[in-house]
Design a protein around this motif. Structure first.
Motif, PDB file in Angstrom:
ATOM      1  N   PHE A 319       0.843  -1.206   0.000  1.00 46.44           N
ATOM      2  CA  PHE A 319       0.000   0.000   0.000  1.00 46.44           C
ATOM      3  C   PHE A 319       0.877   1.254   0.000  1.00 46.44           C
ATOM      4  CE2 PHE A 319      -1.784   3.355   2.701  1.00 46.44           C
ATOM      5  CZ  PHE A 319      -2.966   3.665   2.037  1.00 46.44           C
ATOM      6  N   LEU A 320       1.901   1.279   0.849  1.00 49.89           N
ATOM      7  CA  LEU A 320       2.779   2.452   0.942  1.00 49.89           C
ATOM      8  C   LEU A 320       3.586   2.634  -0.336  1.00 49.89           C
ATOM      9  CD1 LEU A 320       4.077   2.047   4.611  1.00 49.89           C
ATOM     10  CD2 LEU A 320       2.399   3.699   3.777  1.00 49.89           C
ATOM     11  N   GLU A 321       4.077   1.532  -0.899  1.00 50.99           N
ATOM     12  CA  GLU A 321       4.880   1.625  -2.127  1.00 50.99           C
ATOM     13  C   GLU A 321       4.051   2.153  -3.296  1.00 50.99           C
ATOM     14  OE1 GLU A 321       6.323  -2.325  -2.502  1.00 50.99           O
ATOM     15  OE2 GLU A 321       8.043  -2.010  -1.150  1.00 50.99           O
ATOM     16  N   LYS A 322       2.796   1.681  -3.399  1.00 48.72           N
ATOM     17  CA  LYS A 322       1.933   2.177  -4.469  1.00 48.72           C
ATOM     18  C   LYS A 322       1.634   3.668  -4.286  1.00 48.72           C
ATOM     19  CE  LYS A 322      -0.436  -2.160  -5.537  1.00 48.72           C
ATOM     20  NZ  LYS A 322      -1.736  -2.908  -5.480  1.00 48.72           N
ATOM     21  N   SER A 323       1.419   4.060  -3.030  1.00 50.31           N
ATOM     22  CA  SER A 323       1.156   5.476  -2.764  1.00 50.31           C
ATOM     23  C   SER A 323       2.371   6.323  -3.089  1.00 50.31           C
ATOM     24  CB  SER A 323       0.774   5.666  -1.277  1.00 50.31           C
ATOM     25  OG  SER A 323      -0.405   4.966  -0.969  1.00 50.31           O
ATOM     26  N   LEU A 324       3.557   5.856  -2.731  1.00 53.72           N
ATOM     27  CA  LEU A 324       4.784   6.609  -3.001  1.00 53.72           C
ATOM     28  C   LEU A 324       5.106   6.697  -4.478  1.00 53.72           C
ATOM     29  CD1 LEU A 324       7.087   5.328  -0.096  1.00 53.72           C
ATOM     30  CD2 LEU A 324       6.234   7.659  -0.415  1.00 53.72           C
ATOM     31  N   SER A 325       4.655   5.677  -5.257  1.00 53.54           N
ATOM     32  CA  SER A 325       4.954   5.681  -6.701  1.00 53.54           C
ATOM     33  C   SER A 325       4.363   6.887  -7.405  1.00 53.54           C
ATOM     34  CB  SER A 325       4.440   4.384  -7.337  1.00 53.54           C
ATOM     35  OG  SER A 325       3.024   4.343  -7.328  1.00 53.54           O
ATOM     36  N   ASN A 326       3.326   7.482  -6.810  1.00 48.78           N
ATOM     37  CA  ASN A 326       2.704   8.668  -7.412  1.00 48.78           C
ATOM     38  C   ASN A 326       3.569   9.909  -7.238  1.00 48.78           C
ATOM     39  OD1 ASN A 326       0.338   7.365  -8.285  1.00 48.78           O
ATOM     40  ND2 ASN A 326      -0.561   7.534  -6.230  1.00 48.78           N
ATOM     41  N   TYR A 327       4.616   9.831  -6.416  1.00 49.47           N
ATOM     42  CA  TYR A 327       5.445  10.999  -6.122  1.00 49.47           C
ATOM     43  C   TYR A 327       6.876  10.831  -6.616  1.00 49.47           C
ATOM     44  CZ  TYR A 327       1.477  12.185  -3.233  1.00 49.47           C
ATOM     45  OH  TYR A 327       0.203  12.466  -2.801  1.00 49.47           O
ATOM     46  N   LYS A 328       7.139   9.843  -7.456  1.00 53.04           N
ATOM     47  CA  LYS A 328       8.479   9.682  -7.996  1.00 53.04           C
ATOM     48  C   LYS A 328       8.738  10.749  -9.046  1.00 53.04           C
ATOM     49  CE  LYS A 328       9.005   4.745  -7.105  1.00 53.04           C
ATOM     50  NZ  LYS A 328       9.155   3.401  -7.684  1.00 53.04           N
TER      51      LYS A 328
END
Length: 328
Positions: A319-328
Motif C-alpha cells: 500500500f505504501l509503495e503504491k502510494s509513493l509511486s505517485n510521487y516519484k
C-alpha cells in the motif's frame, strides 16, 4: 370565539404561555398573564388564573412563583433542558448526512422545545452553514423506510449509487437492485450506514445510506438472525474503517505511549495494553483489512507499527509503495 368556548380553552393557552414565554429569567405576573390572555380574546380574572395554575401543577407542570425581581410565575423544568437541546442542535448542525434545508427544519423544531428566550441561544446555524453536507434530500425518508423494515422484520431492495465527476449520483451495475436483510443503522464518521446480511454470499455488508435510492420493503422475512444474535454492531464499527469491509484479522500493533488514547478511542477500553519498553506498548486488535485501515495507520506516522502477522505487514508495505509511486 364564544365566551364559553374561550373559558374552556383558556387553560390550554396558559399552558402554551408557560411553555413558550417563560423561564427562570422571564417569569410573568398574574397581571401579565391576564393581559396576554386578553390579547388572544380570552377574558380572565385573578382567581381563575391562580386556579388554572394550580391545575397545571397538578397535571405535572413544574410552575414556580419567583418572589425576587423579576417576580412572577415561570416553568422551572422541561422535558429537555437547555444544555441537552444544545447538544442535539450541535449534532444536527454537524451532521453531513442531513441537507441544509432539513437541518434548519429540525433545529426549528428543537427550538420550539425551549422558551422563546432560550431558543435564541440555540440559533447558531452560522457556525455550521458552510459545512460539507449531502445534497441527497431523500436520506431522511430512506432512514424511515429502513426503520419500518426493521420493525416489520422484512427484507429490502434498493439501487446503490456512486458519485460521478459531474457530482451526480449514478446507480451502480446499470441500476441492478440489491436485495438484503437489514439489521441496523450505524452512525460513524458523520454518516449513516446500513448494516445488512447478504444471503447470496452469506456475509455482513455495509452501505452508505445517502447512496441508496429507490428503497422498497419486500415481502420476504429477514435472513441471518442466527448470525446477528451474537453479533456486536458496536464492535463492527470499531474495527471497520470508513465502514469499508474487508477480511477480519487479529493484528499486533506496537506504538508510542502517546498513542494509547488514540487506540482506546478507536478500539474501546477493553483492549489489553502491554508495555514493550518504557516508551512503547503493544496490543492485539481485530480489524477489517482494507486500504482505509492502512490509511489510518499511515496517519499515525512512524509512532505506530503493525508488528504481525507478516501477511498484513506485507500488504501494508505494498500500500505504501503504491502510494509513493505517485510521487516519484
Amino acid at each position: 370565539m364564544p365566551r364559553v368556548f374561550n373559558q374552556k380553552i383558556k387553560i390550554l393557552y396558559l399552558m402554551r404561555i408557560f411553555l413558550e414565554q417563560t423561564d427562570e429569567e422571564h417569569p410573568m405576573s398574574v397581571k401579565e398573564l391576564i393581559a396576554y390572555l386578553n390579547s388572544l380574546g380570552i377574558s380572565a380574572e385573578r382567581k381563575t388564573v391562580y386556579d388554572d395554575i394550580e391545575t397545571l401543577r397538578n397535571f405535572g407542570m413544574d410552575i414556580l412563583n419567583r418572589r425576587e425581581h423579576p417576580a412572577g410565575f415561570y416553568l422551572a423544568s422541561r422535558e429537555f433542558e437547555l444544555p441537552e437541546l444544545r447538544l442535539l442542535v450541535d449534532a444536527v448542525q454537524s451532521s453531513r448526512c442531513i441537507t441544509n434545508g432539513k437541518s434548519r427544519q429540525l433545529i426549528r423544531k428543537l427550538e420550539s422545545l425551549a422558551s422563546v428566550y432560550e431558543s435564541r441561544q440555540l440559533r447558531r446555524q452560522g457556525f455550521a452553514e458552510n459545512r460539507i453536507r449531502t445534497i441527497n434530500e431523500n436520506v431522511y425518508y430512506s432512514i424511515d423506510m429502513i426503520q419500518r423494515a426493521l420493525t416489520e422484520d422484512r427484507q429490502i431492495s434498493f439501487q446503490y449509487c456512486e458519485w460521478t465527476v459531474e457530482k451526480k449520483l449514478r446507480p451502480e451495475n446499470e441500476g441492478e437492485r440489491y436485495s438484503v436483510s437489514p439489521w441496523g443503522l450505524v452512525w460513524q464518521n458523520e454518516e449513516y450506514y446500513l448494516i445488512t446480511y447478504d444471503e447470496k454470499c452469506g456475509r455482513v455488508k455495509q452501505y452508505q445510506v445517502d447512496k441508496l435510492q429507490q428503497i422498497r420493503i419486500e415481502k420476504e422475512v429477514r435472513r441471518g438472525r442466527e448470525f446477528f444474535e451474537n453479533y456486536d454492531i458496536g464492535e463492527l464499527t470499531s474495527r471497520t474503517f470508513g465502514m469499508f469491509g474487508g477480511r477480519e484479522v487479529t493484528i499486533c500493533l506496537e506504538a508510542h505511549n502517546r498513542l494509547v488514547g488514540v487506540l482506546l478511542d478507536r478500539f474501546g477500553r477493553d483492549i489489553m495494553i502491554h508495555r514493550k519498553d518504557p516508551e512503547h506498548f503493544k496490543t492485539l486488535v481485530r480489524v477489517n483489512i482494507s486500504d482505509q485501515f492502512f490509511g489510518w495507520i499511515a496517519s499515525l506516522g512512524p509512532d505506530a507499527v503493525i508488528a504481525s502477522p507478516d501477511e498484513v505487514r506485507n500488504k501494508y508495505r505494498e500500500f505504501l509503495e503504491k502510494s509513493l509511486s505517485n510521487y516519484k
